[in-house]
Design an enzyme around this catalytic site. Structure first.
Site, PDB file in Angstrom:
ATOM      1  N   GLY A 172      35.167  42.952  79.163  1.00  0.00           N
ATOM      2  CA  GLY A 172      34.516  42.063  78.207  1.00  0.00           C
ATOM      3  C   GLY A 172      34.795  40.611  78.509  1.00  0.00           C
ATOM      4  O   GLY A 172      34.999  39.797  77.607  1.00  0.00           O
ATOM      5  N   ALA A 173      34.768  40.258  79.801  1.00  0.00           N
ATOM      6  CA  ALA A 173      35.187  38.913  80.229  1.00  0.00           C
ATOM      7  C   ALA A 173      34.066  37.881  80.146  1.00  0.00           C
ATOM      8  O   ALA A 173      34.280  36.726  80.514  1.00  0.00           O
ATOM      9  CB  ALA A 173      35.726  38.971  81.656  1.00  0.00           C
TER      10      ALA A 173
ATOM     11  N   TYR B 164      34.057  51.046  61.734  1.00  0.00           N
ATOM     12  CA  TYR B 164      34.710  50.036  62.570  1.00  0.00           C
ATOM     13  C   TYR B 164      36.223  50.131  62.398  1.00  0.00           C
ATOM     14  O   TYR B 164      36.972  50.133  63.390  1.00  0.00           O
ATOM     15  CB  TYR B 164      34.225  48.625  62.219  1.00  0.00           C
ATOM     16  CG  TYR B 164      34.980  47.573  62.993  1.00  0.00           C
ATOM     17  CD1 TYR B 164      34.812  47.445  64.371  1.00  0.00           C
ATOM     18  CD2 TYR B 164      35.889  46.726  62.356  1.00  0.00           C
ATOM     19  CE1 TYR B 164      35.531  46.494  65.090  1.00  0.00           C
ATOM     20  CE2 TYR B 164      36.602  45.774  63.074  1.00  0.00           C
ATOM     21  CZ  TYR B 164      36.422  45.666  64.435  1.00  0.00           C
ATOM     22  OH  TYR B 164      37.144  44.740  65.150  1.00  0.00           O
TER      23      TYR B 164
ATOM     24  N   LEU C 282      40.844  37.191  61.667  1.00  0.00           N
ATOM     25  CA  LEU C 282      39.555  36.543  61.895  1.00  0.00           C
ATOM     26  C   LEU C 282      39.606  35.570  63.071  1.00  0.00           C
ATOM     27  O   LEU C 282      40.339  34.589  63.047  1.00  0.00           O
ATOM     28  CB  LEU C 282      39.117  35.805  60.628  1.00  0.00           C
ATOM     29  CG  LEU C 282      38.577  36.721  59.519  1.00  0.00           C
ATOM     30  CD1 LEU C 282      38.633  36.026  58.165  1.00  0.00           C
ATOM     31  CD2 LEU C 282      37.158  37.168  59.838  1.00  0.00           C
TER      32      LEU C 282
END
Length: 250
Positions: free
Chosen positions: A9-10, A150, A182
């Site tokens: 996920g770069a 999730y 967050l």
């Protein structure tokens, strides 16, 4: 030979920031993601160290294994794996949830993490050293309204991280988990299906964590002495006390 870090996920957010931060520590970077143009942009911008890119979807176990198998010999000594690829889709009650959203979250957050780890672990085990950092969430510690699947996926990341640490201790491989609250990234835009206004409202009225904050924590974790394993970190913005307790300025 310079050490190698493999970051999933770069192409954005925490993953991208982590690639740059680990480069500062002298790691050569294997950057992975689904968006070829963003991988190329990263490669052009990150000039401090060599960068090798792999374009694949972590949900595809065959493509994941093939991507890792394709690494040239001088890129196979992976010392750090950052399992960052993940997503949230929707924010619905269980009775109104989308099956496609559920599949996406479980396939990426849980199965994708497992597929990548399974492919990369042999590269660490042959050298009897390595460090895996799994990116979890406060959602892996608490369940909040409409977070159901999730939260379940991130609880799974928490359990998998603990299981990995137990199973791999005899292999000399450290396993750590970073659980952010967050963080202001593209994450909310994905969750809210591209609704930028709704996504932006999540972060109004307080100072959210930034991707760089998490990247620096990951860098600190993997640069501890070999006898130290920072097993788990829960990191929140100062304005957040729990998953659903947030102090916003009027």
């Amino acid at each position: 030979m310079t050490k190698v870090a493999f970051v999933t996920g770069a192409t954005s957010g925490i993953g991208r920031a982590t690639a740059f931060e680990l480069a500062k520590q002298g790691y050569r970077i294997i950057a992975t993601g689904r968006r070829a143009e963003r991988l190329e942009e990263l490669k052009q911008e990150l000039t401090e160290v060599p960068v090798y890119t792999l374009e694949f979807d972590v949900r595809d176990k065959e493509a994941t294994q093939q991507a890792v198998n394709s690494l040239p010999e001088d890129w196979r000594q992976v010392e750090v794996l950052v399992n960052n690829a993940g997503n949230a889709h929707g924010l619905s009650s269980i009775q109104n949830g989308s099956l496609d959203d559920w599949d996406a979250m479980i396939d990426i957050n849980v199965k994708g993490l497992l597929y990548v780890s399974h492919a990369v672990l042999p590269l660490m085990m042959q050298h009897k050293k390595g460090h895996i950092v799994n990116i979890g969430s406060i959602a892996g510690k608490e369940v909040y309204p409409n977070g159901n699947v999730y939260c379940a996926s991130k609880h799974a990341v928490d359990a998998i991280s603990q299981g990995m640490r137990i199973d791999l201790v005899q292999e000399g491989i450290r396993v750590s988990e970073v659980n952010p609250g967050l963080v202001e990234t593209e994450f909310s835009e994905v969750r809210f299906k591209g609704d930028k206004e709704r996504a932006a409202s999540v972060y109004k009225g307080f100072q959210a964590l930034q991707a760089q904050d998490i990247a620096e924590i990951i860098s600190f974790i993997v640069t501890r002495p070999a006898h130290v394993n920072l097993a788990e970190v829960l990191v929140l913005p100062t304005a957040q006390a729990a998953a659903t307790i947030l102090h916003k300025q009027q």
